[in-house]
Design an enzyme around this catalytic site. Structure first.
Site, mmCIF file in Angstrom:
data_model
loop_
_atom_site.group_PDB
_atom_site.id
_atom_site.type_symbol
_atom_site.label_atom_id
_atom_site.label_comp_id
_atom_site.label_asym_id
_atom_site.label_seq_id
_atom_site.Cartn_x
_atom_site.Cartn_y
_atom_site.Cartn_z
ATOM 1 N N ASN A 209 0.841 -1.202 0.000
ATOM 2 C CA ASN A 209 0.000 0.000 0.000
ATOM 3 C C ASN A 209 0.872 1.246 0.000
ATOM 4 O OD1 ASN A 209 0.505 0.814 2.878
ATOM 5 N ND2 ASN A 209 -0.310 -1.252 3.197
ATOM 6 N N LYS A 287 8.885 -17.334 -10.121
ATOM 7 C CA LYS A 287 8.092 -16.284 -10.768
ATOM 8 C C LYS A 287 6.937 -16.904 -11.569
ATOM 9 C CE LYS A 287 8.350 -12.474 -13.963
ATOM 10 N NZ LYS A 287 9.066 -11.843 -15.047
#
Ligand code: C5P
Length: 408
Positions: A209, A287
Site C-alpha cells: 500500500n 516467478k
C-alpha cells in the site's frame, strides 16, 4: 543549568565573531565545556589563541590536518558534543549547510552530526532578507535546525534592520532551553510500528500500500526525544531512520509481528503501520509465468495476523498503553470508536485518508484521539507536531499514577 553540557561552537567569519568571547565566558561560568571549530574566515576576526585560552581546549580549524584527523576526527567532534552552535552564522555557512556541502571542517562536522544544531545568524540586512538566504533558512528550519535571532539594530555596515547577531546572553538562553528539554519518558520502553508491509505473491511481485512511514517514524522520534527507549519496527520506506531509535526492518506482516514480540516488554505500543490485511495463502516459489492465451492466475489470499489486536490482548505482558490508528475514508469517528473496542486497544488515532486530504505521503495530518474518555479533535498539524502532541499525551498517561496506586 548547563553544568557538564558539551558545546561545540562553530565560529564563522563575520564582524559579530567578537561576541563569541563573551558567549564562551558565559557558558564556562555555568560549567559547560566549550570546544571551538574556527573557519578560515572566522580566523580573520578572532584568533585561535584567544579561543583556546577561553575554552581551555584545542581549537580545531583545518580539515586536512592529518594530525587533527587522527587525534580527533570530524565525526568524533560531533559525537563528543551535546549541541552544536554556529555563531556567528554567515549567509555563506547557512547556504553551505542548506546545500549539504562538506568543503571544510565546520561544514563537514555540520553534515556529519546527528546532534541538535543552533544557529545565530549575523549578516548585512539585505543579505538576510535576500530570497536565497530566506529559502536556506526555510530548508534548515524544516530539517530541525534551531535559530536564535537575528535581531533588529544598527549594524557595523551602517545599516539598520534584521541581521544583527543575538547577544551572548540570548544565545545562552536558547542553548539552555534546547538542552534542558524534559525527558518524562526516561526509563520507559516504547514499541512503534510504521510503514507498509509487503506480502510476496512470488519472488518478484508483492501486495502492498501507499503508507510512507512519515507519521510512524515521527512518533518514534518524538517518543525518543522525550527519553523513551524506542524500538521501531518498519516496513520498506524511503524516510530516514530517526536518530536515537533502534530500527528493525521487516517486509511482511508475519515478520512485523515476530519483531514486535521479540522486542520484549514495553510500556507503550503504537501501531502506526499500514499492515496488509491479506497475504498469499501460498506464495509461489518461482516467478509466475505469463502464458499466451491462458487465464490470469487466481490469487488465493488468507488474512494476516492482526498485530494491534495481538499486542492488546490482556495478560502480564500487555503494554500499559496500546495505541492503534484508524485510517478511514468514511464514517471516520464511528468506525474508529468501533475499532477501539474490536481491537482491544486503549486509544485510537483516527485520520481521514481520502485522496483529497493528501494525508498519505503528505506532510500534514488531521487526527482525532479516541479513548475511553471520549474524542479529542486536533487541528490540522504537521506530522511531526501530531507526533509530539501524541508523545506528550502518552507521557502524561504513563507518568500519572495508576488508579490502584492513586487509591493507596
Ligand atoms: O483493521 P485496520 O487495518 O483498519 O486497523 C488499523 C490499525 O490496526 C492500525 O493501528 C494498524 O497498525 C493495526 N493493524 C495491525 N495489524 C493488522 C492490521 C492492522 O496491527 N494486520
Amino acid at each position: 543549568m548547563l553544568k557538564g553540557k558539551r558545546i561545540l561552537l562553530i565560529v564563522a567569519g563575520g564582524i559579530a565573531a567578537f561576541k563569541v568571547h563573551e558567549l564562551i565566558r558565559l557558558l564556562r561560568k555555568q560549567d559547560a565545556a566549550v570546544r571551538c571549530v574556527l573557519t578560515e574566515t572566522g580566523a580573520r576576526f578572532v584568533t585561535p589563541l584567544s579561543l583556546q585560552a577561553l575554552t581551555e581546549d584545542k581549537v580545531y580549524s583545518d580539515m586536512f590536518s592529518l594530525t587533527d584527523e587522527s587525534e580527533m576526527g570530524h565525526i568524533q567532534l560531533s559525537r563528543d558534543a551535546d549541541l552544536l552552535v554556529v555563531a556567528p552564522a554567515t549567509a555563506n555557512i547557512l547556504a553551505r549547510m542548506a546545500g549539504g556541502l562538506a568543503d571544510d571542517l565546520a561544514s563537514t562536522v555540520l553534515l556529519a552530526t546527528d546532534k541538535p544544531v543552533l544557529v545565530a545568524p549575523a549578516m548585512n540586512v539585505r543579505m538576510w532578507s535576500h530570497a536565497a538566504t530566506q529559502a536556506n533558512v526555510e530548508i534548515l528550519t524544516k530539517r530541525g535546525i534551531e535559530f536564535v535571532g537575528p535581531n533588529d539594530g544598527a549594524m557595523a555596515c551602517n545599516e539598520f534592520g534584521p541581521g544583527r547577531m543575538s547577544e551572548p546572553a540570548e544565545i545562552v538562553a536558547a542553548i539552555e532551553s534546547l538542552l534542558t528539554v524534559e525527558r518524562p519518558l526516561a526509563g520507559r520502553r516504547a514499541l512503534v510500528t510504521s510503514g507498509p508491509t509487503r506480502e510476496a505473491i512470488d519472488p518478484v511481485r508483492y501486495i502492498s500500500n501507499h503508507s510512507s512511514g512519515k507519521q510512524g517514524h515521527a512518533i518514534a522520534a518524538a517518543l525518543a526525544q522525550l527519553g523513551a527507549e524506542v524500538t521501531l519496527v518498519s516496513g520498506p520506506v524511503a524516510v530516514p531512520d530517526p536518530a536515537g531509535v533502534t530500527v528493525v526492518k521487516i517486509e511482511s506482516a508475519d515478520q512485523m509481528l515476530a519483531a514486535c514480540l521479540a522486542a520484549g516488554a514495553v510500556d507503550v505500543a503504537v501501531c502506526a503501520a499500514a499492515v496488509a490485511d491479506w497475504k498469499m495463502a501460498t506464495p509461489a516459489t518461482a516467478k509466475i509465468k505469463k502464458k499466451a492465451g491462458a487465464a490470469p492466475p487466481a490469487l488465493e489470499l488468507t488474512p494476516n495476523p492482526d498485530i494491534l489486536a495481538t499486542l492488546s490482548k490482556a495478560g502480564p505482558k500487555r503494554p500499559r498503553l496500546v495505541v492503534g490508528f484508524a485510517a478511514e475514508t468514511e464514517n471516520l469517528i464511528a468506525n474508529a470508536v468501533d475499532k477501539r473496542t474490536r481491537k482491544g486497544c486503549d486509544w485510537i488515532v483516527a485520520n481521514d485518508v481520502s485522496p483529497a486530504t493528501g494525508t498519505f505521503g503528505g506532510d500534514r495530518n488531521t487526527v482525532h484521539l479516541i479513548s475511553a474518555e471520549g474524542v479529542q479533535h486536533w487541528p490540522t498539524l504537521s506530522k511531526e507536531r501530531v507526533a509530539m502532541q501524541l508523545a506528550g499525551a502518552i507521557a502524561l498517561h504513563l507518568t500519572r499514577p495508576r488508579p490502584a496506586e492513586a487509591a493507596e
